[in-house]
Design a protein around this motif. Structure first.
Motif, PDB file in Angstrom:
ATOM      1  N   ASP A 189      -2.560   9.665 -13.697  1.00  0.00           N
ATOM      2  CA  ASP A 189      -1.555   8.611 -13.592  1.00  0.00           C
ATOM      3  C   ASP A 189      -1.213   8.363 -12.120  1.00  0.00           C
ATOM      4  O   ASP A 189      -1.163   7.213 -11.653  1.00  0.00           O
ATOM      5  CB  ASP A 189      -0.301   9.015 -14.373  1.00  0.00           C
ATOM      6  N   ASN A 190      -1.008   9.435 -11.393  1.00  0.00           N
ATOM      7  CA  ASN A 190      -0.709   9.379  -9.969  1.00  0.00           C
ATOM      8  C   ASN A 190      -1.849   8.702  -9.192  1.00  0.00           C
ATOM      9  O   ASN A 190      -1.623   7.836  -8.349  1.00  0.00           O
ATOM     10  CB  ASN A 190      -0.482  10.805  -9.455  1.00  0.00           C
ATOM     11  N   THR A 238      -1.946   4.967  -9.952  1.00  0.00           N
ATOM     12  CA  THR A 238      -0.814   4.295  -9.299  1.00  0.00           C
ATOM     13  C   THR A 238      -1.108   4.098  -7.810  1.00  0.00           C
ATOM     14  O   THR A 238      -0.925   3.001  -7.273  1.00  0.00           O
ATOM     15  CB  THR A 238       0.474   5.126  -9.490  1.00  0.00           C
ATOM     16  N   ASN A 239      -1.575   5.156  -7.161  1.00  0.00           N
ATOM     17  CA  ASN A 239      -1.915   5.077  -5.733  1.00  0.00           C
ATOM     18  C   ASN A 239      -3.065   4.110  -5.478  1.00  0.00           C
ATOM     19  O   ASN A 239      -3.047   3.363  -4.497  1.00  0.00           O
ATOM     20  CB  ASN A 239      -2.256   6.467  -5.174  1.00  0.00           C
ATOM     21  N   ARG A 283      -3.890   1.459  -7.270  1.00  0.00           N
ATOM     22  CA  ARG A 283      -3.400   0.082  -7.419  1.00  0.00           C
ATOM     23  C   ARG A 283      -2.613  -0.354  -6.187  1.00  0.00           C
ATOM     24  O   ARG A 283      -2.733  -1.498  -5.749  1.00  0.00           O
ATOM     25  CB  ARG A 283      -2.533  -0.044  -8.685  1.00  0.00           C
ATOM     26  N   LYS A 284      -1.823   0.545  -5.621  1.00  0.00           N
ATOM     27  CA  LYS A 284      -1.064   0.246  -4.395  1.00  0.00           C
ATOM     28  C   LYS A 284      -2.001  -0.077  -3.240  1.00  0.00           C
ATOM     29  O   LYS A 284      -1.811  -1.051  -2.526  1.00  0.00           O
ATOM     30  CB  LYS A 284      -0.151   1.411  -4.027  1.00  0.00           C
TER      31      LYS A 284
END
Length: 112
Positions: free
Chosen positions: A98-99, A102-103, A105-106
């Protein structure tokens, strides 16, 4: 006896369901082969090749998954996750995945 095998099968079923539901929750559709200790999340939405995904996930989050392309051309766009491990390890791997996503996508948003 047979009860032990039954119990083990239930445990693995539980782990598989937990992993699959977790992967789907964080945005990775998931294929579950019957009778294997693996699931194959679809990582095409990340824009990474299977090899790149595995390499970066290992480097950034210290979790090893196998590139789907290792299993032939049809495996590109997927990675193989093993659930023959403890529930605690599966939960940790999902948190890290998940982390990672998320990173990723950023970074991709910044790079435009």
């Amino acid at each position: 006896g047979d009860g032990d095998i039954e119990k083990m099968r239930d445990e693995y079923d539980g782990r598989r369901r937990y992993l699959v539901e977790g992967l789907r929750r964080i945005g990775l559709p998931c294929f579950e082969p019957k009778g294997a200790f693996y699931v194959f999340p679809d990582i095409r939405g990340t824009g990474l090749s299977s090899d790149d995904f595995c390499e970066r996930f290992l480097m950034e989050e210290k979790v090893a998954v196998i590139s789907g392309s290792a299993f032939g051309a049809g495996g590109e766009g997927f990675v193989r996750c093993c659930y023959a491990t403890s529930m605690k390890d599966i939960a940790e791997a999902l948190t890290r995945m998940d982390n990672f996503l998320t990173n990723l996508r950023k970074k991709q948003a910044r790079e435009g």
